[in-house]
Scaffold this motif. Sequence first.
Motif, PDB file in Angstrom:
ATOM      1  N   PRO A   1       0.811  -1.220   0.000  1.00 19.90           N
ATOM      2  CA  PRO A   1       0.000   0.000   0.000  1.00 19.90           C
ATOM      3  C   PRO A   1       0.848   1.276   0.000  1.00 19.90           C
ATOM      4  O   PRO A   1       1.903   1.344   0.631  1.00 19.90           O
ATOM      5  CB  PRO A   1      -0.814  -0.084   1.287  1.00 19.90           C
ATOM      6  N   TRP A   2       0.348   2.291  -0.687  1.00 21.73           N
ATOM      7  CA  TRP A   2       0.918   3.643  -0.742  1.00 21.73           C
ATOM      8  C   TRP A   2       0.041   4.498   0.163  1.00 21.73           C
ATOM      9  O   TRP A   2      -1.179   4.560  -0.016  1.00 21.73           O
ATOM     10  CB  TRP A   2       0.867   4.134  -2.186  1.00 21.73           C
ATOM     11  N   ILE A   3       0.640   5.166   1.173  1.00 21.57           N
ATOM     12  CA  ILE A   3      -0.146   5.911   2.157  1.00 21.57           C
ATOM     13  C   ILE A   3       0.346   7.360   2.221  1.00 21.57           C
ATOM     14  O   ILE A   3       1.202   7.709   3.034  1.00 21.57           O
ATOM     15  CB  ILE A   3      -0.067   5.232   3.544  1.00 21.57           C
ATOM     16  N   PRO A   4      -0.198   8.228   1.353  1.00 23.89           N
ATOM     17  CA  PRO A   4       0.186   9.643   1.393  1.00 23.89           C
ATOM     18  C   PRO A   4      -0.630  10.402   2.437  1.00 23.89           C
ATOM     19  O   PRO A   4      -1.758  10.011   2.753  1.00 23.89           O
ATOM     20  CB  PRO A   4      -0.170  10.132  -0.012  1.00 23.89           C
ATOM     21  N   PRO A   5      -0.070  11.493   2.970  1.00 21.20           N
ATOM     22  CA  PRO A   5      -0.852  12.290   3.915  1.00 21.20           C
ATOM     23  C   PRO A   5      -2.005  13.007   3.222  1.00 21.20           C
ATOM     24  O   PRO A   5      -3.074  13.170   3.782  1.00 21.20           O
ATOM     25  CB  PRO A   5       0.156  13.290   4.475  1.00 21.20           C
ATOM     26  N   MET A   6      -1.774  13.421   1.966  1.00 23.21           N
ATOM     27  CA  MET A   6      -2.788  14.154   1.212  1.00 23.21           C
ATOM     28  C   MET A   6      -2.712  13.733  -0.247  1.00 23.21           C
ATOM     29  O   MET A   6      -1.842  14.184  -0.981  1.00 23.21           O
ATOM     30  CB  MET A   6      -2.560  15.660   1.329  1.00 23.21           C
ATOM     31  N   PRO A   7      -3.595  12.839  -0.701  1.00 27.45           N
ATOM     32  CA  PRO A   7      -3.560  12.425  -2.097  1.00 27.45           C
ATOM     33  C   PRO A   7      -3.712  13.639  -3.010  1.00 27.45           C
ATOM     34  O   PRO A   7      -4.476  14.554  -2.707  1.00 27.45           O
ATOM     35  CB  PRO A   7      -4.752  11.496  -2.242  1.00 27.45           C
TER      36      PRO A   7
END
Length: 167
Positions: A98-104
Motif C-alpha cells: 500500500p501507498w499511504i500519502p498524507p494528502m492524495p
Amino acid sequence: ATGTPVKVGFTTAEGGGAGEDESASATAAHATVKYVNDHLGGLDGHPIQLVTCADMSDGSSGIACANKFVSDKVVAVTVGGVANPSGYIPILKTASIPWIPPMPAVGLEYSSGGSAFGISGGALSVFGAAAKLVAQRGLKNAVFLGPEAPAFTGAFNSFAVPLKAGT
C-alpha cells in the motif's frame, strides 16, 4: 517492542528538479518510529524498522525508491511529500504494497484500485471546498496558486479544471 521487525517504507522529496525539500519529514518519521517503538510497544509488539528513500523529484528516483521498497519487502510505504507519486503506485501495487500519502493529489492516488490510502481527503477536498466557496459567494473568477510540480498541477488539472468547465 520485541520480535521480528516490521519494515515500513518512507519517502519524501529531498532536493531535485522541482525544488522541493521535505527532508524535515524524514526527521519527523524517524522520531515517530522511535517513540512508537520505545513507548507504545511498536506495531502489535513488533518494532518498526523504517526503510527510507529520498525522492529527487525527477521521476526516475521515485521509480528507484519503489523498487527499493519492493526488494526490501516493506509492508507499506508512507510519504512525507513527493512531487510525482505516479512512478511509485504501479510498482507497489504489483507487489501488493500500500501507498499511504498524507494528502492524495494525483488521480492515480484516488483510482489505484485499492492500493493507495490517503490519510486526508487530499486535493479533491481542497479544490471541492474552494469551488463551493466560489459558488456560495457568486464569484465569476477564482485564482489558485501552487507549485509547478506534478502533484499540484496534476490535481488541479484533474479536479479544478473540470469544476470550472461544469459551471
